[in-house]
Enzyme design. Sequence first.
Site, mmCIF file in Angstrom:
data_model
loop_
_atom_site.group_PDB
_atom_site.id
_atom_site.type_symbol
_atom_site.label_atom_id
_atom_site.label_comp_id
_atom_site.label_asym_id
_atom_site.label_seq_id
_atom_site.Cartn_x
_atom_site.Cartn_y
_atom_site.Cartn_z
ATOM 1 N N ASP A 248 -6.801 -18.104 0.300
ATOM 2 C CA ASP A 248 -7.024 -16.715 -0.096
ATOM 3 C C ASP A 248 -5.731 -15.910 -0.113
ATOM 4 O O ASP A 248 -5.502 -15.104 -1.014
ATOM 5 C CB ASP A 248 -8.020 -16.085 0.887
ATOM 6 C CG ASP A 248 -8.731 -14.863 0.326
ATOM 7 O OD1 ASP A 248 -8.654 -14.639 -0.897
ATOM 8 O OD2 ASP A 248 -9.383 -14.153 1.106
ATOM 9 N N LYS B 202 -13.868 -2.430 5.366
ATOM 10 C CA LYS B 202 -13.556 -2.666 3.959
ATOM 11 C C LYS B 202 -12.306 -3.535 3.881
ATOM 12 O O LYS B 202 -11.187 -3.065 4.064
ATOM 13 C CB LYS B 202 -13.319 -1.332 3.247
ATOM 14 C CG LYS B 202 -13.678 -1.332 1.740
ATOM 15 C CD LYS B 202 -12.853 -2.259 0.885
ATOM 16 C CE LYS B 202 -11.535 -1.648 0.501
ATOM 17 N NZ LYS B 202 -10.757 -2.525 -0.454
ATOM 18 N N LEU C 146 -7.962 -8.294 -2.519
ATOM 19 C CA LEU C 146 -7.174 -9.498 -2.771
ATOM 20 C C LEU C 146 -7.541 -10.634 -1.827
ATOM 21 O O LEU C 146 -7.417 -11.809 -2.188
ATOM 22 C CB LEU C 146 -5.681 -9.188 -2.637
ATOM 23 C CG LEU C 146 -5.090 -8.201 -3.649
ATOM 24 C CD1 LEU C 146 -3.619 -7.959 -3.346
ATOM 25 C CD2 LEU C 146 -5.273 -8.712 -5.073
ATOM 26 N N GLY D 221 -1.937 0.034 5.726
ATOM 27 C CA GLY D 221 -1.561 -0.162 4.333
ATOM 28 C C GLY D 221 -0.362 0.680 3.965
ATOM 29 O O GLY D 221 0.492 1.001 4.799
ATOM 30 N N SER D 222 -0.309 1.082 2.706
ATOM 31 C CA SER D 222 0.868 1.761 2.173
ATOM 32 C C SER D 222 0.901 3.233 2.558
ATOM 33 O O SER D 222 -0.129 3.847 2.865
ATOM 34 C CB SER D 222 0.876 1.640 0.647
ATOM 35 O OG SER D 222 -0.154 2.449 0.076
ATOM 36 N N THR E 110 -1.253 5.560 0.100
ATOM 37 C CA THR E 110 -2.687 5.511 0.393
ATOM 38 C C THR E 110 -2.985 6.190 1.719
ATOM 39 O O THR E 110 -3.963 6.925 1.854
ATOM 40 C CB THR E 110 -3.181 4.063 0.416
ATOM 41 O OG1 THR E 110 -2.891 3.441 -0.843
ATOM 42 C CG2 THR E 110 -4.683 4.003 0.648
ATOM 43 N N GLY E 111 -2.136 5.976 2.715
ATOM 44 C CA GLY E 111 -2.318 6.637 3.998
ATOM 45 C C GLY E 111 -2.272 8.152 3.868
ATOM 46 O O GLY E 111 -3.042 8.874 4.515
ATOM 47 N N SER E 112 -1.387 8.657 3.000
ATOM 48 C CA SER E 112 -1.296 10.096 2.778
ATOM 49 C C SER E 112 -2.583 10.630 2.160
ATOM 50 O O SER E 112 -3.086 11.700 2.553
ATOM 51 C CB SER E 112 -0.098 10.397 1.868
ATOM 52 O OG SER E 112 -0.012 11.776 1.586
ATOM 53 N N GLU F 272 -1.570 2.900 10.251
ATOM 54 C CA GLU F 272 -0.432 1.994 10.425
ATOM 55 C C GLU F 272 0.095 1.723 9.033
ATOM 56 O O GLU F 272 -0.556 1.051 8.236
ATOM 57 C CB GLU F 272 -0.882 0.705 11.126
ATOM 58 C CG GLU F 272 0.267 -0.036 11.805
ATOM 59 C CD GLU F 272 0.883 -1.097 10.933
ATOM 60 O OE1 GLU F 272 1.830 -0.757 10.198
ATOM 61 O OE2 GLU F 272 0.440 -2.244 10.991
ATOM 62 N N CYS G 286 4.516 -5.678 7.488
ATOM 63 C CA CYS G 286 4.956 -4.281 7.564
ATOM 64 C C CYS G 286 6.149 -4.106 8.487
ATOM 65 O O CYS G 286 6.983 -3.221 8.282
ATOM 66 C CB CYS G 286 3.794 -3.396 8.000
ATOM 67 S SG CYS G 286 3.026 -3.900 9.552
ATOM 68 N N GLU H 280 10.411 -0.377 1.029
ATOM 69 C CA GLU H 280 9.735 -1.594 1.475
ATOM 70 C C GLU H 280 9.480 -2.509 0.277
ATOM 71 O O GLU H 280 8.819 -2.120 -0.679
ATOM 72 C CB GLU H 280 8.421 -1.225 2.157
ATOM 73 C CG GLU H 280 7.728 -2.386 2.821
ATOM 74 C CD GLU H 280 6.515 -1.940 3.623
ATOM 75 O OE1 GLU H 280 6.354 -2.413 4.758
ATOM 76 O OE2 GLU H 280 5.740 -1.113 3.116
#
Length: 492
Positions: free
Chosen positions: A93, A178, A182, A231-232, A235-237, A253, A287, A386
């Site tokens: 996976d 969730k 991927l 995650g990124s 998206t966190g924002s 995180e 990360c 990153e």
Amino acid sequence: MLDRPHLFIDGQWLAPQSGEYFEVFDPSDASLLAKVAAAGRTDVDLAVGAARRAFDEGSWPRLSGHERAGVLRRIADGIRARQDELAVLEVRDNGKPLPEAQWDIADAAGCFDFYADLAARLDDDERPIALGDKRFRASVVRQPVGVAAAVIPWNYPLLMAAWKVAPALAAGCAMVLKPSELTPLSALELATIVNAAGLPPGVLNVLPGLGSEAGAALVEHPGIDKIAFTGSVPTGSRIMQAAAREVKNISLELGGKSPFIVFADSDIEAAVEWIMFGIFWNQGQVCSATSRVLVERSLYPALLQRLSDEAQKIRIGNGLEAGVLLGPLVSAGQHVKVSTAITQGIADGARLICGGKRPAEQDQGWFMQPTVFADVPLNCALWREEIFGPVVCVNPFDTEAEALQLANDSEFGLAAAVMSRDLQRCERVAQALQAGIVWINCSQPTFSELPWGGVKRSGIGRELGEWGLNNYLETKQITRYESSEAWGWYLQ
């Protein structure tokens, strides 16, 4: 091809209300691996409703910590019983080499055991406090925060689920998980394991689906009390903005661009080993990857040569093949992102020492050679952003002060590392590094007992250890008037 046509909601396997499915691919050859049910907003409503009932009306938050601990230990045992199967599934996976996947699965089981121990300790958590002339007696108790939403990334599929599910269950919360679209397969297997372990229906619900659909609906749902995200930064924002509207409890995180300072008195073999472990583990899709290496100038040429020589020896291939230590990147999109960053880095003037291409012998799948850059301009994206791939940037420094200035000159502050035989210097530098995690004479070791998280744009809050449990607990004071005398303020 594997079929995963159902969502796990309220202890049952249900088809998605929309009838929609998405495809998951094996990153080693780009072949279709599975078709998976895609949760939509209606499914999110069902799952949050199930979690809400399980928390508001069910037994789970009302069990003793020892009783919840027993279920968590059965979950750990269930993971261990299927360790080999789950490790192979993670390789197919995610793409990581099998030894890494085996390590991850063992860590996931250990995480449930660790939080089982903390759950049992919650039974003794009330803290009586005598106040003043003993007219009052107070206690401080900790209670579960409620229904939590967990949105996890694709780089450590089962382990990242464990980091959130285990402390949430230990605290007595209900949760909707969730996984990344991927890499959703091991999270669905976790649902099977928790069901067999006797977790009450609705306490854990697993919703694979697209972030723009299931993820967005979940974090915006009014029935969610707590959001935990890895995650990124972008998206966190967005999650912070959604949570702010209802002042929801969040922990984030996010990304990193972690420095590794190597002083000239370091053992060069040890330095190269830890640099490689810090950036090539999991194909650099970590990360906390120590992707910015700062080397004292007198050691710089020799270390670059040794690092280049050893990086080119790493065996690349399908993670299920013996001896492979670098698998493919997780997806076609990630391969494009890493390739673009490398091309731009060369255009910006960074000196490519080795790698930077798809391996000639790997014409299928999303493989990338271990890549080493030197003399990287400090203002270019390669040094500052990153990459999330097997790409390391190496620059020289002359003084300790300069090394610290370069290391701390970043919008991120997740992790950092320092290497020297002078342990006093290591401790001094560790105190000065602006990061939530600092490693001395190593890179990347992670333990369930210790806090994980960063400063600056690397996130809010901490996972793992007792700090991870605190993410899912609310603290309450209860104060009782004990004096036999009337209070006598208004009524004399």
